[in-house]
Design an enzyme around this catalytic site. Structure first.
Site, PDB file in Angstrom:
ATOM      1  N   ARG A 102      30.522  25.591  74.857  1.00 10.28           N
ATOM      2  CA  ARG A 102      31.072  23.979  74.663  1.00 10.28           C
ATOM      3  C   ARG A 102      30.196  23.187  75.413  1.00 10.28           C
ATOM      4  O   ARG A 102      29.328  22.266  74.952  1.00 10.28           O
ATOM      5  CB  ARG A 102      32.274  23.907  75.170  1.00 10.28           C
ATOM      6  CG  ARG A 102      32.797  22.257  74.569  1.00 10.28           C
ATOM      7  CD  ARG A 102      34.254  22.188  75.139  1.00 10.28           C
ATOM      8  NE  ARG A 102      35.345  23.213  74.908  1.00 10.28           N
ATOM      9  CZ  ARG A 102      36.433  23.255  75.165  1.00 10.28           C
ATOM     10  NH1 ARG A 102      36.742  22.318  76.192  1.00 10.28           N
ATOM     11  NH2 ARG A 102      37.130  24.219  74.803  1.00 10.28           N
ATOM     12  N   SER A 118      34.956  36.362  71.386  1.00 13.10           N
ATOM     13  CA  SER A 118      34.730  35.204  71.052  1.00 13.10           C
ATOM     14  C   SER A 118      34.143  34.070  72.337  1.00 13.10           C
ATOM     15  O   SER A 118      34.916  34.133  73.265  1.00 13.10           O
ATOM     16  CB  SER A 118      35.898  34.438  70.422  1.00 13.10           C
ATOM     17  OG  SER A 118      35.655  32.920  70.154  1.00 13.10           O
ATOM     18  N   ALA A 119      33.423  33.303  72.062  1.00 17.91           N
ATOM     19  CA  ALA A 119      32.877  32.240  73.160  1.00 17.91           C
ATOM     20  C   ALA A 119      34.028  31.182  73.204  1.00 17.91           C
ATOM     21  O   ALA A 119      33.844  30.373  74.399  1.00 17.91           O
ATOM     22  CB  ALA A 119      31.589  31.686  72.988  1.00 17.91           C
ATOM     23  N   SER A 120      34.856  31.094  72.433  1.00 18.22           N
ATOM     24  CA  SER A 120      35.761  30.027  72.464  1.00 18.22           C
ATOM     25  C   SER A 120      36.877  30.086  73.145  1.00 18.22           C
ATOM     26  O   SER A 120      37.539  31.161  73.389  1.00 18.22           O
ATOM     27  CB  SER A 120      36.245  29.674  70.951  1.00 18.22           C
ATOM     28  OG  SER A 120      37.104  28.678  70.663  1.00 18.22           O
ATOM     29  N   THR A 154      35.570  27.973  61.317  1.00 18.63           N
ATOM     30  CA  THR A 154      35.750  26.764  62.195  1.00 18.63           C
ATOM     31  C   THR A 154      34.613  26.112  62.297  1.00 18.63           C
ATOM     32  O   THR A 154      34.664  24.809  62.997  1.00 18.63           O
ATOM     33  CB  THR A 154      36.296  27.154  63.625  1.00 18.63           C
ATOM     34  OG1 THR A 154      35.560  28.355  63.891  1.00 18.63           O
ATOM     35  CG2 THR A 154      37.895  27.415  63.281  1.00 18.63           C
ATOM     36  N   ASN A 157      39.201  28.189  72.724  1.00 18.01           N
ATOM     37  CA  ASN A 157      40.306  27.986  71.699  1.00 18.01           C
ATOM     38  C   ASN A 157      40.757  28.993  70.971  1.00 18.01           C
ATOM     39  O   ASN A 157      41.845  29.000  70.019  1.00 18.01           O
ATOM     40  CB  ASN A 157      40.153  26.497  70.717  1.00 18.01           C
ATOM     41  CG  ASN A 157      39.866  25.286  71.471  1.00 18.01           C
ATOM     42  OD1 ASN A 157      40.937  24.894  72.053  1.00 18.01           O
ATOM     43  ND2 ASN A 157      38.594  24.695  71.592  1.00 18.01           N
ATOM     44  N   GLU A 195      29.084  39.401  63.913  1.00 20.98           N
ATOM     45  CA  GLU A 195      28.627  38.475  64.320  1.00 20.98           C
ATOM     46  C   GLU A 195      27.942  37.694  63.596  1.00 20.98           C
ATOM     47  O   GLU A 195      27.108  38.082  62.584  1.00 20.98           O
ATOM     48  CB  GLU A 195      27.543  38.572  65.659  1.00 20.98           C
ATOM     49  CG  GLU A 195      28.224  38.532  66.974  1.00 20.98           C
ATOM     50  CD  GLU A 195      28.598  36.968  67.342  1.00 20.98           C
ATOM     51  OE1 GLU A 195      28.103  36.167  66.618  1.00 20.98           O
ATOM     52  OE2 GLU A 195      29.127  36.770  68.454  1.00 20.98           O
ATOM     53  N   ASP A 196      28.047  36.239  63.594  1.00 25.69           N
ATOM     54  CA  ASP A 196      27.345  35.342  62.713  1.00 25.69           C
ATOM     55  C   ASP A 196      26.299  34.325  63.350  1.00 25.69           C
ATOM     56  O   ASP A 196      25.395  33.576  62.653  1.00 25.69           O
ATOM     57  CB  ASP A 196      28.438  34.315  61.873  1.00 25.69           C
ATOM     58  CG  ASP A 196      28.826  33.479  62.791  1.00 25.69           C
ATOM     59  OD1 ASP A 196      29.317  33.571  64.013  1.00 25.69           O
ATOM     60  OD2 ASP A 196      28.833  32.038  62.425  1.00 25.69           O
ATOM     61  N   LYS A 228      26.151  27.281  67.094  1.00 22.61           N
ATOM     62  CA  LYS A 228      26.656  28.432  66.704  1.00 22.61           C
ATOM     63  C   LYS A 228      26.646  29.594  67.712  1.00 22.61           C
ATOM     64  O   LYS A 228      25.670  29.777  68.019  1.00 22.61           O
ATOM     65  CB  LYS A 228      26.298  29.122  65.330  1.00 22.61           C
ATOM     66  CG  LYS A 228      26.863  28.358  63.863  1.00 22.61           C
ATOM     67  CD  LYS A 228      26.724  28.711  63.009  1.00 22.61           C
ATOM     68  CE  LYS A 228      26.836  28.004  61.709  1.00 22.61           C
ATOM     69  NZ  LYS A 228      26.704  28.474  60.288  1.00 22.61           N
ATOM     70  N   GLY A 229      27.965  29.951  68.149  1.00 25.84           N
ATOM     71  CA  GLY A 229      27.857  30.909  69.391  1.00 25.84           C
ATOM     72  C   GLY A 229      27.590  30.381  70.615  1.00 25.84           C
ATOM     73  O   GLY A 229      27.774  31.216  71.423  1.00 25.84           O
ATOM     74  N   ASP A 269      33.452  38.584  66.172  1.00 28.85           N
ATOM     75  CA  ASP A 269      33.404  37.451  66.872  1.00 28.85           C
ATOM     76  C   ASP A 269      34.336  36.516  65.730  1.00 28.85           C
ATOM     77  O   ASP A 269      34.925  37.233  64.894  1.00 28.85           O
ATOM     78  CB  ASP A 269      31.946  36.841  66.532  1.00 28.85           C
ATOM     79  CG  ASP A 269      31.673  35.335  66.556  1.00 28.85           C
ATOM     80  OD1 ASP A 269      32.152  34.660  67.682  1.00 28.85           O
ATOM     81  OD2 ASP A 269      31.460  34.650  65.603  1.00 28.85           O
ATOM     82  N   LEU A 270      35.043  35.277  66.437  1.00 30.85           N
ATOM     83  CA  LEU A 270      35.872  34.625  65.609  1.00 30.85           C
ATOM     84  C   LEU A 270      35.193  33.658  64.564  1.00 30.85           C
ATOM     85  O   LEU A 270      35.169  33.728  63.449  1.00 30.85           O
ATOM     86  CB  LEU A 270      36.814  33.945  66.615  1.00 30.85           C
ATOM     87  CG  LEU A 270      38.087  33.339  66.035  1.00 30.85           C
ATOM     88  CD1 LEU A 270      39.014  34.020  65.118  1.00 30.85           C
ATOM     89  CD2 LEU A 270      38.901  32.475  67.124  1.00 30.85           C
ATOM     90  N   ASP A 271      34.464  32.398  65.236  1.00 33.71           N
ATOM     91  CA  ASP A 271      34.225  31.499  64.440  1.00 33.71           C
ATOM     92  C   ASP A 271      33.041  31.671  63.545  1.00 33.71           C
ATOM     93  O   ASP A 271      31.943  32.406  63.976  1.00 33.71           O
ATOM     94  CB  ASP A 271      33.657  30.490  65.496  1.00 33.71           C
ATOM     95  CG  ASP A 271      34.946  29.807  66.398  1.00 33.71           C
ATOM     96  OD1 ASP A 271      35.995  29.654  65.839  1.00 33.71           O
ATOM     97  OD2 ASP A 271      34.522  29.626  67.652  1.00 33.71           O
ATOM     98  N   LYS A 300      27.032  34.145  75.465  1.00 27.28           N
ATOM     99  CA  LYS A 300      25.954  35.126  74.727  1.00 27.28           C
ATOM    100  C   LYS A 300      25.001  34.370  74.621  1.00 27.28           C
ATOM    101  O   LYS A 300      24.804  33.051  74.774  1.00 27.28           O
ATOM    102  CB  LYS A 300      26.623  35.045  73.289  1.00 27.28           C
ATOM    103  CG  LYS A 300      28.197  35.597  73.017  1.00 27.28           C
ATOM    104  CD  LYS A 300      28.564  35.383  71.634  1.00 27.28           C
ATOM    105  CE  LYS A 300      30.013  36.022  71.337  1.00 27.28           C
ATOM    106  NZ  LYS A 300      30.699  35.982  70.223  1.00 27.28           N
TER     107      LYS A 300
HETATM  108  C1  BG6 Z   1      31.830  29.703  69.373  1.00 21.76           C
HETATM  109  C2  BG6 Z   1      31.269  28.739  68.507  1.00 21.76           C
HETATM  110  O1  BG6 Z   1      32.660  30.474  68.889  1.00 21.76           O
HETATM  111  O2  BG6 Z   1      32.749  29.018  70.448  1.00 21.76           O
HETATM  112  C3  BG6 Z   1      30.535  27.445  69.327  1.00 21.76           C
HETATM  113  O3  BG6 Z   1      30.418  29.161  67.522  1.00 21.76           O
HETATM  114  C4  BG6 Z   1      31.588  26.727  70.186  1.00 21.76           C
HETATM  115  O4  BG6 Z   1      30.156  26.789  68.158  1.00 21.76           O
HETATM  116  C5  BG6 Z   1      31.839  27.799  71.113  1.00 21.76           C
HETATM  117  O5  BG6 Z   1      30.754  26.068  70.719  1.00 21.76           O
HETATM  118  C6  BG6 Z   1      32.785  27.225  72.230  1.00 21.76           C
HETATM  119  O6  BG6 Z   1      34.203  26.818  71.396  1.00 21.76           O
HETATM  120  P1  BG6 Z   1      35.316  26.160  72.079  1.00 21.76           P
HETATM  121  O7  BG6 Z   1      36.447  26.352  71.293  1.00 21.76           O
HETATM  122  O8  BG6 Z   1      35.588  26.751  73.471  1.00 21.76           O
HETATM  123  O9  BG6 Z   1      34.671  24.698  72.501  1.00 21.76           O
HETATM  124 MG    MG Z   2      30.433  32.757  65.525  1.00 21.57          MG
END
Ligand code: BG6
Ligand code: MG
Length: 215
Positions: free
Chosen positions: A50, A115-117, A18, A119, A170-171, A46-47, A10-12, A146
């Site tokens: 958005r 990662s779910a992000s 972040t 970004n 994973e956190d 967390k995880g 996982d990233l964040d 997730k």
């Molecule tokens: C996860 C974070 O990695 O990404 C969440 O733990 C975050 O807190 C999610 O909401 C989505 O991220 P982003 O960057 O697409 O808004």
């Molecule tokens: Mg995380």
């Protein structure tokens, strides 16, 4: 478990911190809407994707909006969030991460990001981490959040390695559940009180090395 052929990260909160930037951006939105948002509230995000994060935030503030208004709020928050990411440097990679990555590379163990992000690609670029990963699965490539296992199963598929030969780091509670749902061994990064469903829990990747990977 048997032979470990891949590690999926996982990233964040695992590789970079972040969560503090997500918190500042969500708090700014909450304050603009007239309510407070605490660090404890932030744990729930967390995880979480958005838009799901926004829904939790609005639930905390007891407010409801149309889907269009929500999209605009999510975009506003993301603009504030990416202003923090713009300033990130390789110094923000968490302690122990690069050492562990080097050991994995040397041992021929594959590495993927899960990662779910949306970004994630940008964060990896800013912190100079992109080159470590054989496969990158992020929020732009998944359709189910997730605790659905999709993100980790796509990672294993991309690496061409069976889920039972993968270890996930994973956190977040939802992330630990996703890893377990994928049939993977899961190392929780953080507190055992929150990550009780993981197979092991360690405080951070500083505590990890190749020898300890022998589960
Ligand atoms: C996860 C974070 O990695 O990404 C969440 O733990 C975050 O807190 C999610 O909401 C989505 O991220 P982003 O960057 O697409 O808004
Ligand atoms: Mg995380």
């Amino acid at each position: 478990m048997g032979t470990i052929k891949a590690c999926i990260f996982d990233l964040d909160g695992v590789v970079v911190d972040t969560a503090k930037y997500h918190y500042l951006a969500w708090k700014r939105l909450a304050n603009e809407l007239g309510f407070d948002f605490t660090h404890q509230d932030n744990e729930r995000l967390k995880g979480v994707s958005r838009i799901d994060s926004l829904n939790i935030l609005l639930e905390i503030g007891g407010q409801s909006f149309t889907p269009e208004e929500k999209l605009a709020f999510a975009e506003k928050k993301n603009n504030w969030y990416t202003q923090y990411i713009d300033k990130m440097t390789p110094d923000e990679v968490l302690p122990g991460v690069l050492d562990f990555f080097e050991q994995l590379k040397a041992a021929g163990i594959k590495m993927a990001l899960g990662s779910a992000s949306k970004n994630a690609g940008y964060i990896l670029q800013k912190t100079n981490l992109t080159h470590w990963f054989d496969v990158i699965v992020d929020g732009t490539k998944t359709s189910k959040a997730k605790p659905d296992p999709e993100v980790f199963l796509l990672g294993a598929k991309g690496l061409n390695i069976s889920p039972s030969e993968c270890v996930v780091f994973e956190d977040a509670e939802a992330g630990v559940e996703a890893a377990i749902n994928a049939g993977m061994f899961c190392v929780g990064i953080g507190s055992p009180a929150i990550l009780g469903k993981a197979n092991r829990v360690i405080p951070d990747l500083f505590e990890m090395n190749l020898k300890k990977l022998d589960f």
